[in-house]
Design a protein around this motif. Structure first.
Motif, PDB file in Angstrom:
ATOM      1  N   TYR A  86       0.860  -1.148   0.015  1.00 58.60           N
ATOM      2  CA  TYR A  86       0.016  -0.037  -0.005  1.00 58.60           C
ATOM      3  C   TYR A  86       0.943   1.178   0.063  1.00 58.60           C
ATOM      4  O   TYR A  86       2.019   1.362   0.718  1.00 58.60           O
ATOM      5  CB  TYR A  86      -0.774   0.083   1.283  1.00 58.60           C
ATOM      6  N   GLY A  87       0.282   2.314  -0.838  1.00 57.85           N
ATOM      7  CA  GLY A  87       1.151   3.603  -0.802  1.00 57.85           C
ATOM      8  C   GLY A  87       0.222   4.610  -1.080  1.00 57.85           C
ATOM      9  O   GLY A  87      -1.025   4.369  -1.282  1.00 57.85           O
ATOM     10  N   LEU A  88       0.632   5.885  -0.602  1.00 57.92           N
ATOM     11  CA  LEU A  88      -0.102   7.277  -0.982  1.00 57.92           C
ATOM     12  C   LEU A  88      -0.174   7.553  -2.443  1.00 57.92           C
ATOM     13  O   LEU A  88       0.634   7.504  -3.247  1.00 57.92           O
ATOM     14  CB  LEU A  88       0.764   8.408  -0.161  1.00 57.92           C
ATOM     15  N   GLN A  89      -1.523   7.514  -2.739  1.00 56.62           N
ATOM     16  CA  GLN A  89      -1.510   7.667  -4.415  1.00 56.62           C
ATOM     17  C   GLN A  89      -2.053   8.995  -4.801  1.00 56.62           C
ATOM     18  O   GLN A  89      -1.472   9.587  -5.680  1.00 56.62           O
ATOM     19  CB  GLN A  89      -3.041   6.797  -4.726  1.00 56.62           C
ATOM     20  N   GLY A  90      -2.666   9.770  -4.014  1.00 53.07           N
ATOM     21  CA  GLY A  90      -2.910  11.221  -4.118  1.00 53.07           C
ATOM     22  C   GLY A  90      -3.602  12.002  -3.110  1.00 53.07           C
ATOM     23  O   GLY A  90      -3.979  11.512  -2.149  1.00 53.07           O
ATOM     24  N   TYR A  91      -3.953  13.328  -3.514  1.00 54.71           N
ATOM     25  CA  TYR A  91      -4.620  14.264  -2.480  1.00 54.71           C
ATOM     26  C   TYR A  91      -5.776  14.809  -3.530  1.00 54.71           C
ATOM     27  O   TYR A  91      -5.667  15.056  -4.812  1.00 54.71           O
ATOM     28  CB  TYR A  91      -3.827  15.394  -2.176  1.00 54.71           C
ATOM     29  N   GLU A  92      -6.763  15.220  -2.646  1.00 51.69           N
ATOM     30  CA  GLU A  92      -7.879  15.865  -3.257  1.00 51.69           C
ATOM     31  C   GLU A  92      -8.716  16.696  -2.661  1.00 51.69           C
ATOM     32  O   GLU A  92      -8.768  16.752  -1.135  1.00 51.69           O
ATOM     33  CB  GLU A  92      -9.109  14.758  -3.607  1.00 51.69           C
ATOM     34  N   LEU A  93      -9.133  17.965  -2.933  1.00 50.10           N
ATOM     35  CA  LEU A  93     -10.016  19.016  -2.305  1.00 50.10           C
ATOM     36  C   LEU A  93     -11.269  18.925  -3.166  1.00 50.10           C
ATOM     37  O   LEU A  93     -11.420  18.959  -4.441  1.00 50.10           O
ATOM     38  CB  LEU A  93      -9.249  20.224  -2.486  1.00 50.10           C
ATOM     39  N   GLU A  94     -12.367  18.997  -2.229  1.00 46.31           N
ATOM     40  CA  GLU A  94     -13.656  18.665  -3.001  1.00 46.31           C
ATOM     41  C   GLU A  94     -14.740  19.900  -2.476  1.00 46.31           C
ATOM     42  O   GLU A  94     -14.543  20.064  -1.288  1.00 46.31           O
ATOM     43  CB  GLU A  94     -14.106  17.441  -2.785  1.00 46.31           C
ATOM     44  N   ALA A  95     -15.452  20.415  -3.146  1.00 42.57           N
ATOM     45  CA  ALA A  95     -16.398  21.288  -2.746  1.00 42.57           C
ATOM     46  C   ALA A  95     -17.882  21.100  -3.291  1.00 42.57           C
ATOM     47  O   ALA A  95     -18.039  20.665  -4.547  1.00 42.57           O
ATOM     48  CB  ALA A  95     -16.076  22.790  -3.182  1.00 42.57           C
ATOM     49  N   ARG A  96     -19.058  21.012  -2.526  1.00 42.68           N
ATOM     50  CA  ARG A  96     -20.044  20.566  -2.944  1.00 42.68           C
ATOM     51  C   ARG A  96     -20.980  21.816  -2.463  1.00 42.68           C
ATOM     52  O   ARG A  96     -21.052  22.234  -1.367  1.00 42.68           O
ATOM     53  CB  ARG A  96     -20.473  19.318  -2.007  1.00 42.68           C
ATOM     54  N   TYR A  97     -21.813  22.442  -3.606  1.00 39.18           N
ATOM     55  CA  TYR A  97     -22.831  23.675  -3.327  1.00 39.18           C
ATOM     56  C   TYR A  97     -24.208  23.230  -3.536  1.00 39.18           C
ATOM     57  O   TYR A  97     -24.706  22.605  -4.490  1.00 39.18           O
ATOM     58  CB  TYR A  97     -22.226  24.620  -4.165  1.00 39.18           C
ATOM     59  N   MET A  98     -24.833  23.474  -2.682  1.00 35.19           N
ATOM     60  CA  MET A  98     -26.587  23.118  -2.591  1.00 35.19           C
ATOM     61  C   MET A  98     -27.095  24.114  -3.397  1.00 35.19           C
ATOM     62  O   MET A  98     -27.168  25.502  -2.778  1.00 35.19           O
ATOM     63  CB  MET A  98     -26.946  23.068  -1.414  1.00 35.19           C
ATOM     64  N   LEU A  99     -27.627  24.185  -4.603  1.00 35.36           N
ATOM     65  CA  LEU A  99     -28.250  25.053  -5.159  1.00 35.36           C
ATOM     66  C   LEU A  99     -29.794  25.424  -4.833  1.00 35.36           C
ATOM     67  O   LEU A  99     -30.039  26.537  -5.027  1.00 35.36           O
ATOM     68  CB  LEU A  99     -28.309  24.667  -6.727  1.00 35.36           C
ATOM     69  N   THR A 100     -30.300  24.288  -4.315  1.00 31.99           N
ATOM     70  CA  THR A 100     -31.856  24.523  -4.093  1.00 31.99           C
ATOM     71  C   THR A 100     -31.933  24.112  -2.594  1.00 31.99           C
ATOM     72  O   THR A 100     -31.301  22.919  -2.215  1.00 31.99           O
ATOM     73  CB  THR A 100     -32.921  24.035  -4.876  1.00 31.99           C
ATOM     74  N   GLU A 101     -32.891  24.387  -1.749  1.00 28.99           N
ATOM     75  CA  GLU A 101     -32.902  23.835  -0.368  1.00 28.99           C
ATOM     76  C   GLU A 101     -33.893  22.703  -0.548  1.00 28.99           C
ATOM     77  O   GLU A 101     -34.740  22.487  -1.537  1.00 28.99           O
ATOM     78  CB  GLU A 101     -33.859  24.817   0.344  1.00 28.99           C
ATOM     79  N   GLN A 102     -33.773  21.624   0.228  1.00 30.28           N
ATOM     80  CA  GLN A 102     -34.363  20.340   0.305  1.00 30.28           C
ATOM     81  C   GLN A 102     -36.084  20.707   0.354  1.00 30.28           C
ATOM     82  O   GLN A 102     -36.248  21.269   1.137  1.00 30.28           O
ATOM     83  CB  GLN A 102     -34.030  19.555   1.429  1.00 30.28           C
ATOM     84  N   GLY A 103     -36.716  20.115  -0.816  1.00 29.65           N
ATOM     85  CA  GLY A 103     -37.889  20.340  -0.999  1.00 29.65           C
ATOM     86  C   GLY A 103     -38.630  21.552  -1.476  1.00 29.65           C
ATOM     87  O   GLY A 103     -39.685  21.755  -1.486  1.00 29.65           O
ATOM     88  N   GLN A 104     -37.621  22.435  -1.862  1.00 25.62           N
ATOM     89  CA  GLN A 104     -38.262  23.611  -2.073  1.00 25.62           C
ATOM     90  C   GLN A 104     -38.651  23.738  -3.653  1.00 25.62           C
ATOM     91  O   GLN A 104     -39.701  24.340  -3.971  1.00 25.62           O
ATOM     92  CB  GLN A 104     -36.823  24.720  -2.314  1.00 25.62           C
TER      93      GLN A 104
END
Length: 233
Positions: A86-104
């Motif tokens: 096993y070895g280190l494979q990579g790095y990742e930065l992730e952003a998730r943005y909610m466009l609409t409120e749940q049930g809107q």
């Protein structure tokens, strides 16, 4: 309803991307919802068996909601190489943005953006796309349509696309069976999944996911077992 899900999945087989293991897009199906002030630890595990090899990969992440609509996560990932180390494979930065409120509106929408760099190599990848979720009584349909651009020292500049689908039956919070469909570069896969959530005080909760996806490519054995564990607090 199941017939509709299969038609939707098969109609989008042009989407393809290599993300998790080589040529295999089987990974987490992202939901558009963001919970204000949440923080999380996440562990993902994937084992892919083909007629030629067995690939193992893991990801560890910490995430935090910066606003009531935006959450950011940082990942480190590791893989088992051809010498079974096993070895280190990579790095990742992730952003998730909610466009609409749940049930809107009639469906919930979100946006995903990821930046990934391979460890010890000048190879990079940017992923962007739309997240969709619609609830039908006791079931939920979730779809991810993503566009990927990769470049680097040892890979060619290339645009790819990917599609993931999950149709889930909300039987009870702790146990929710589902069907998942994935498409990737020379890969089409489908299989059963199970997931659940155990809620504690306030926003604290423990989520789990387990899925077994079989490739339908007709090129011999291609199975992927994926597991994810997430603690939100």
């Amino acid at each position: 309803m199941l017939r509709l899900i299969f038609i939707l999945g098969l109609s989008l087989l042009g989407f393809a991307e290599q993300v998790w293991a080589d040529g295999n897009p089987v990974d987490k199906v992202y939901h558009p919802r963001v919970v204000a002030n949440e923080r999380k630890f996440e562990w993902r595990f994937a084992s892919r068996q083909t007629s030629e090899e067995n690939v193992l990969a893991q990801r560890f992440a910490y995430g935090q909601a910066l606003t009531e609509y935006l959450i950011v996560e940082a990942y480190i990932s590791g893989e088992r190489d051809e010498t079974d180390d096993y070895g280190l494979q990579g790095y990742e930065l992730e952003a998730r943005y909610m466009l609409t409120e749940q049930g809107q509106y009639w469906a919930d929408w979100g946006v995903l953006v990821e930046f990934e760099k391979q460890h010890d190599e000048g190879n990079y990848e940017i992923t962007t796309g739309l997240l969709f979720e619609k609830e039908f009584t006791h079931t939920s349909l979730t779809m991810n349509a993503l566009l990927v651009y990769e470049w680097g020292d040892s890979i060619d500049k290339e645009y790819e696309t990917e599609f993931r689908l999950q149709y889930r039956y909300r039987f009870m919070p702790e146990v929710q069976p589902a069907i998942e469909i994935y498409t990737g570069e020379d890969f089409v896969g489908i299989g059963p999944a199970f997931m659940g959530v155990h809620r504690y005080e306030g926003i604290k909760q423990l989520k789990w996911e387990l899925a077994f996806i079989s490739g339908l490519n007709g090129k011999g054995k291609d199975h992927t077992l994926r597991f994810a564990l997430e603690y939100d607090f």
